[in-house]
Design a protein around this motif. Structure first.
Motif, PDB file in Angstrom:
ATOM      1  N   VAL A   1       6.355   0.605  -8.023  1.00  0.00           N
ATOM      2  CA  VAL A   1       4.988   1.474  -8.752  1.00  0.00           C
ATOM      3  C   VAL A   1       5.586   2.842  -9.442  1.00  0.00           C
ATOM      4  CG1 VAL A   1       3.127   0.563  -7.276  1.00  0.00           C
ATOM      5  CG2 VAL A   1       4.595   2.528  -6.518  1.00  0.00           C
ATOM      6  N   PHE A   2       4.866   3.503 -10.050  1.00  0.00           N
ATOM      7  CA  PHE A   2       5.353   4.557 -11.097  1.00  0.00           C
ATOM      8  C   PHE A   2       4.272   5.597 -11.079  1.00  0.00           C
ATOM      9  CE2 PHE A   2       3.956   2.597 -14.730  1.00  0.00           C
ATOM     10  CZ  PHE A   2       3.788   3.612 -15.589  1.00  0.00           C
ATOM     11  N   VAL A   3       4.680   6.993 -11.515  1.00  0.00           N
ATOM     12  CA  VAL A   3       3.878   7.929 -11.923  1.00  0.00           C
ATOM     13  C   VAL A   3       4.359   8.584 -13.163  1.00  0.00           C
ATOM     14  CG1 VAL A   3       2.907   8.720  -9.427  1.00  0.00           C
ATOM     15  CG2 VAL A   3       4.840   9.661 -10.528  1.00  0.00           C
ATOM     16  N   ARG A   4       3.568   9.247 -14.062  1.00  0.00           N
ATOM     17  CA  ARG A   4       3.955   9.731 -15.072  1.00  0.00           C
ATOM     18  C   ARG A   4       3.872  11.291 -14.983  1.00  0.00           C
ATOM     19  NH1 ARG A   4       5.113   6.932 -19.861  1.00  0.00           N
ATOM     20  NH2 ARG A   4       3.867   4.992 -19.686  1.00  0.00           N
ATOM     21  N   PHE A   5       4.843  11.947 -15.546  1.00  0.00           N
ATOM     22  CA  PHE A   5       4.718  13.608 -15.182  1.00  0.00           C
ATOM     23  C   PHE A   5       4.525  13.949 -16.746  1.00  0.00           C
ATOM     24  CE2 PHE A   5       8.264  12.183 -12.255  1.00  0.00           C
ATOM     25  CZ  PHE A   5       7.218  12.448 -11.019  1.00  0.00           C
ATOM     26  N   THR A   6       3.532  15.076 -16.412  1.00  0.00           N
ATOM     27  CA  THR A   6       3.142  15.721 -17.934  1.00  0.00           C
ATOM     28  C   THR A   6       2.754  17.314 -17.417  1.00  0.00           C
ATOM     29  OG1 THR A   6       0.770  15.178 -17.436  1.00  0.00           O
ATOM     30  CG2 THR A   6       1.998  13.521 -18.891  1.00  0.00           C
ATOM     31  N   ASP A   7       3.049  18.101 -18.501  1.00  0.00           N
ATOM     32  CA  ASP A   7       2.869  19.506 -18.842  1.00  0.00           C
ATOM     33  C   ASP A   7       3.404  19.964 -17.567  1.00  0.00           C
ATOM     34  OD1 ASP A   7       1.446  19.045 -20.849  1.00  0.00           O
ATOM     35  OD2 ASP A   7      -0.575  18.327 -19.951  1.00  0.00           O
ATOM     36  N   PHE A   8       4.800  19.975 -17.001  1.00  0.00           N
ATOM     37  CA  PHE A   8       5.203  20.407 -15.855  1.00  0.00           C
ATOM     38  C   PHE A   8       6.216  21.586 -16.237  1.00  0.00           C
ATOM     39  CE2 PHE A   8       7.322  16.414 -17.153  1.00  0.00           C
ATOM     40  CZ  PHE A   8       8.540  16.914 -17.420  1.00  0.00           C
ATOM     41  N   GLY A   9       6.096  22.100 -17.418  1.00  0.00           N
ATOM     42  CA  GLY A   9       7.389  23.171 -17.734  1.00  0.00           C
ATOM     43  C   GLY A   9       8.508  22.646 -17.779  1.00  0.00           C
ATOM     44  N   ASN A  10       9.487  23.413 -16.974  1.00  0.00           N
ATOM     45  CA  ASN A  10      10.933  23.391 -16.951  1.00  0.00           C
ATOM     46  C   ASN A  10      11.250  22.704 -15.504  1.00  0.00           C
ATOM     47  OD1 ASN A  10      10.669  25.541 -15.422  1.00  0.00           O
ATOM     48  ND2 ASN A  10      12.077  26.761 -16.407  1.00  0.00           N
ATOM     49  N   GLU A  11      10.392  22.390 -14.762  1.00  0.00           N
ATOM     50  CA  GLU A  11      10.391  21.911 -13.509  1.00  0.00           C
ATOM     51  C   GLU A  11       9.814  20.816 -13.075  1.00  0.00           C
ATOM     52  OE1 GLU A  11      11.211  23.774  -8.995  1.00  0.00           O
ATOM     53  OE2 GLU A  11       9.475  24.257 -10.086  1.00  0.00           O
ATOM     54  N   LEU A  12      10.243  19.457 -12.834  1.00  0.00           N
ATOM     55  CA  LEU A  12       9.600  18.394 -12.261  1.00  0.00           C
ATOM     56  C   LEU A  12       9.053  18.550 -10.993  1.00  0.00           C
ATOM     57  CD1 LEU A  12      11.988  15.379 -13.605  1.00  0.00           C
ATOM     58  CD2 LEU A  12       9.753  15.878 -14.457  1.00  0.00           C
ATOM     59  N   PRO A  13       7.751  17.951 -10.838  1.00  0.00           N
ATOM     60  CA  PRO A  13       7.139  18.026  -9.422  1.00  0.00           C
ATOM     61  C   PRO A  13       8.052  17.429  -8.329  1.00  0.00           C
ATOM     62  CG  PRO A  13       5.439  17.411 -10.938  1.00  0.00           C
ATOM     63  CD  PRO A  13       6.907  17.295 -11.626  1.00  0.00           C
ATOM     64  N   LYS A  14       8.250  18.000  -6.949  1.00  0.00           N
ATOM     65  CA  LYS A  14       8.921  17.615  -6.150  1.00  0.00           C
ATOM     66  C   LYS A  14       8.498  16.526  -5.179  1.00  0.00           C
ATOM     67  CE  LYS A  14      11.314  19.301  -2.056  1.00  0.00           C
ATOM     68  NZ  LYS A  14      11.497  20.605  -1.246  1.00  0.00           N
ATOM     69  N   LEU A  15       8.913  15.350  -4.888  1.00  0.00           N
ATOM     70  CA  LEU A  15       8.296  14.505  -3.944  1.00  0.00           C
ATOM     71  C   LEU A  15       8.521  14.850  -2.473  1.00  0.00           C
ATOM     72  CD1 LEU A  15       7.559  11.477  -3.406  1.00  0.00           C
ATOM     73  CD2 LEU A  15       9.938  10.901  -3.000  1.00  0.00           C
TER      74      LEU A  15
ATOM     75  N   SER B   1       0.797  -1.197  -0.061  1.00  0.00           N
ATOM     76  CA  SER B   1       0.022   0.178   0.024  1.00  0.00           C
ATOM     77  C   SER B   1       1.074   1.213  -0.100  1.00  0.00           C
ATOM     78  CB  SER B   1      -0.896   0.081   1.227  1.00  0.00           C
ATOM     79  OG  SER B   1      -1.675   1.095   1.205  1.00  0.00           O
ATOM     80  N   TRP B   2       0.876   2.115  -0.829  1.00  0.00           N
ATOM     81  CA  TRP B   2       1.600   3.238  -1.287  1.00  0.00           C
ATOM     82  C   TRP B   2       0.731   4.522  -1.100  1.00  0.00           C
ATOM     83  CZ3 TRP B   2       6.805   3.525  -2.002  1.00  0.00           C
ATOM     84  CH2 TRP B   2       7.474   2.290  -2.293  1.00  0.00           C
ATOM     85  N   GLU B   3       1.332   5.614  -0.369  1.00  0.00           N
ATOM     86  CA  GLU B   3       0.809   6.922  -0.545  1.00  0.00           C
ATOM     87  C   GLU B   3       1.856   7.730  -0.618  1.00  0.00           C
ATOM     88  OE1 GLU B   3      -2.288   8.538   2.088  1.00  0.00           O
ATOM     89  OE2 GLU B   3      -0.869   9.958   2.721  1.00  0.00           O
ATOM     90  N   VAL B   4       1.982   8.606  -1.830  1.00  0.00           N
ATOM     91  CA  VAL B   4       3.049   9.508  -2.046  1.00  0.00           C
ATOM     92  C   VAL B   4       2.280  10.817  -2.335  1.00  0.00           C
ATOM     93  CG1 VAL B   4       4.259   7.650  -3.044  1.00  0.00           C
ATOM     94  CG2 VAL B   4       3.152   9.101  -4.591  1.00  0.00           C
ATOM     95  N   VAL B   5       3.052  11.776  -2.132  1.00  0.00           N
ATOM     96  CA  VAL B   5       2.867  13.322  -2.188  1.00  0.00           C
ATOM     97  C   VAL B   5       3.844  14.034  -2.941  1.00  0.00           C
ATOM     98  CG1 VAL B   5       2.119  15.283  -0.988  1.00  0.00           C
ATOM     99  CG2 VAL B   5       1.533  13.138  -0.014  1.00  0.00           C
ATOM    100  N   PHE B   6       3.329  14.642  -4.092  1.00  0.00           N
ATOM    101  CA  PHE B   6       4.358  15.781  -4.681  1.00  0.00           C
ATOM    102  C   PHE B   6       3.668  17.366  -4.544  1.00  0.00           C
ATOM    103  CE2 PHE B   6       5.065  11.925  -6.711  1.00  0.00           C
ATOM    104  CZ  PHE B   6       6.342  11.620  -7.230  1.00  0.00           C
ATOM    105  N   THR B   7       4.524  17.963  -4.843  1.00  0.00           N
ATOM    106  CA  THR B   7       4.262  19.583  -4.726  1.00  0.00           C
ATOM    107  C   THR B   7       4.726  20.243  -6.175  1.00  0.00           C
ATOM    108  OG1 THR B   7       4.151  21.560  -3.576  1.00  0.00           O
ATOM    109  CG2 THR B   7       6.277  20.300  -3.462  1.00  0.00           C
ATOM    110  N   ALA B   8       4.253  21.144  -6.544  1.00  0.00           N
ATOM    111  CA  ALA B   8       4.818  21.982  -7.576  1.00  0.00           C
ATOM    112  C   ALA B   8       4.372  23.349  -7.461  1.00  0.00           C
ATOM    113  CB  ALA B   8       4.092  21.561  -8.998  1.00  0.00           C
ATOM    114  N   HIS B   9       5.415  24.469  -7.966  1.00  0.00           N
ATOM    115  CA  HIS B   9       4.915  25.837  -7.865  1.00  0.00           C
ATOM    116  C   HIS B   9       3.721  26.018  -8.462  1.00  0.00           C
ATOM    117  CE1 HIS B   9       8.663  26.708  -5.773  1.00  0.00           C
ATOM    118  NE2 HIS B   9       9.328  26.200  -6.373  1.00  0.00           N
ATOM    119  N   GLY B  10       3.052  26.990  -8.070  1.00  0.00           N
ATOM    120  CA  GLY B  10       1.901  27.634  -8.655  1.00  0.00           C
ATOM    121  C   GLY B  10       0.383  26.736  -8.402  1.00  0.00           C
TER     122      GLY B  10
END
Length: 439
Positions: A97-111, A57-66
């Protein structure tokens, strides 16, 4: 020396993603890495900390500017695909497990947080506002015995095979009994259809699918309070609704809508096996520990009328000046002190503790650092019969439980809603909730 080498190697791999792209630093290199696929897409891969585990059982949290960045992080799914992921689990390897990142501009979301089977693997600082927070969950389990190999060494691969595209075609070479993937918590806090009327306060069927009713009695059961679904075995409510009660006396009506209809189509009356309240409560009328959990005797089946509410993340933070707009729903009394047949909802604004104390001096003994106040400029809000209702806040298009209805000023036979309603701040008790809930 080995751990240091692994950490540095993980950082080197992250930096190889591209010179023009900013890759956030994190302290979870042993369990997580960013990768660039041959197609140019970016993914983040999580590896279980232990081998030989058949329930993940996974729970992961990311953050992004804006703001409005929720779509930059995809769903958490088995890596590289369902079939291969379970093959690895069966052979005693560590699941991924994995996540895909899309439409993030020039900075990947931060774990900022990774949790595995209730164990926090790592945490990082969130970005300051304005920012977006994205929580993703995934559960995988199999009843098939695992023939564990020797534990694999903790290595970081330099390349990853690309995740395959999911397919619905049956594979004749796979076992006839496939393991189960439970992605129900991917859908927590998702609101159903709401009425198309301005200022309307009636809740449509399935609008808040976590909304449920608490009944008490042996021969004849009567309505008592509001509860909210937070997992397939657990509902949350106010402690004063259940404290000192025997589990055999309590019933939860899942998917409840029309209180005059018995039985109600699409709803389910289920029994309770455990009644849980914090040790700090002990029947104390002070609402700062007025939260409770009911564990059901059997897991519920999620439907369009029965779905879970999202839990407040311990890393989500609390606004220093409050100001969040939330909602509360239940079957409480109306303005004429009459019981309502259908649930109603009202929009409320959370206010800072100092403001609540200033405007409700007579309630200063009940307003603590583990309570939150909220009100409505039109003097609308929860009243008698709404105890235990969840105070919900919308974050990234999902509803999260911030508090539960505890106390309200009284005015004769009804509530004085020109003042604030006091809620137990569930966000302050989230560790207790997570430790005691049953999935």
């Amino acid at each position: 020396m080995t751990i240091l080498w692994l950490t540095l190697l993980g950082l080197c791999l992250n930096l190889k993603l591209g010179s023009a792209l900013h890759v956030p630093q994190h302290n979870c290199e042993r369990y997580f890495s960013y990768y660039k696929e041959d197609s140019g897409a970016y993914i983040g891969v999580f590896t279980a900390p232990r081998a030989g585990v058949n329930s993940l059982s996974w729970e992961v949290v990311f953050t992004a500017h804006g703001t409005g960045e929720a779509n930059t992080v995809g769903s958490l799914i088995p890596y590289p695909n369902k079939e291969r992921a379970f093959e690895k689990i069966h052979s005693g390897e560590r699941g991924e497990v994995f996540v895909r990142f899309t439409d993030f501009g020039n900075e990947l979301p931060k774990l900022v947080r990774a949790e595995f089977n209730g164990e926090v693997l790592c945490q990082n600082e969130e970005y300051d506002a304005p920012s977006s927070t994205m929580t993703r969950r995934q559960s995988m389990s199999t009843s098939t015995p695992i023939s564990q190999k020797s534990a694999p060494r903790e290595i970081v691969r330099q390349r990853r095979p690309p995740p395959s595209t999911p397919s619905n075609d049956p594979n004749p070479f796979l076992p006839s009994i496939m393991p189960r993937i439970d992605s129900d918590f991917e859908e927590c806090g998702v609101e159903g259809f709401s009425p198309l009327q301005i200022g309307g306060d009636l809740v449509t069927r399935g609008q808040y699918p976590w909304l449920a009713a608490l009944y008490e009695g042996v021969g004849t059961a009567t309505y008592k309070c509001v509860v909210s679904v937070i997992s397939k075995r657990t509902v949350i409510t106010a402690a004063h609704c259940i404290y000192g009660k025997s589990a055999s006396q309590l019933w939860v009506y899942l998917g409840r809508h029309d209180r005059n209809e018995n039985p109600e189509n699409g709803a389910s009356l289920v029994s309770v096996t455990s009644v849980l309240t914090p040790s700090a409560y002990e029947g104390n009328p002070v609402p700062d520990a007025d939260v409770g959990l009911l564990v059901l005797t059997s897991p519920m089946v999620y439907t369009k009328y029965i779905r879970p509410l999202c839990l407040w993340g311990s890393n989500m933070g609390l606004p220093p000046n409050e100001g969040d707009t939330g909602a509360v729903a239940g079957w409480g009394y109306d303005r004429s002190a009459q019981k309502t047949r259908f649930p109603k909802t009202v929009s409320v604004r959370l206010v800072p503790r100092d403001q609540c104390l200033k405007e409700m001096k007579r309630a200063e003994d009940f307003i603590t650092r583990r309570t939150v106040c909220a009100g409505n400029s039109e003097s609308h809000g929860p009243c008698f019969g709404d105890s235990g209702s969840a105070l919900i806040v919308l974050r990234n298009n999902r509803w999260y439980v911030r508090g539960v209805v505890s106390l309200s000023p009284r005015h004769g036979e009804i509530c004085d809603l020109s003042k604030y309603v006091i809620y137990c701040d569930v966000a302050r008790h989230i560790d207790w909730v997570r430790q005691n809930m049953v999935m």
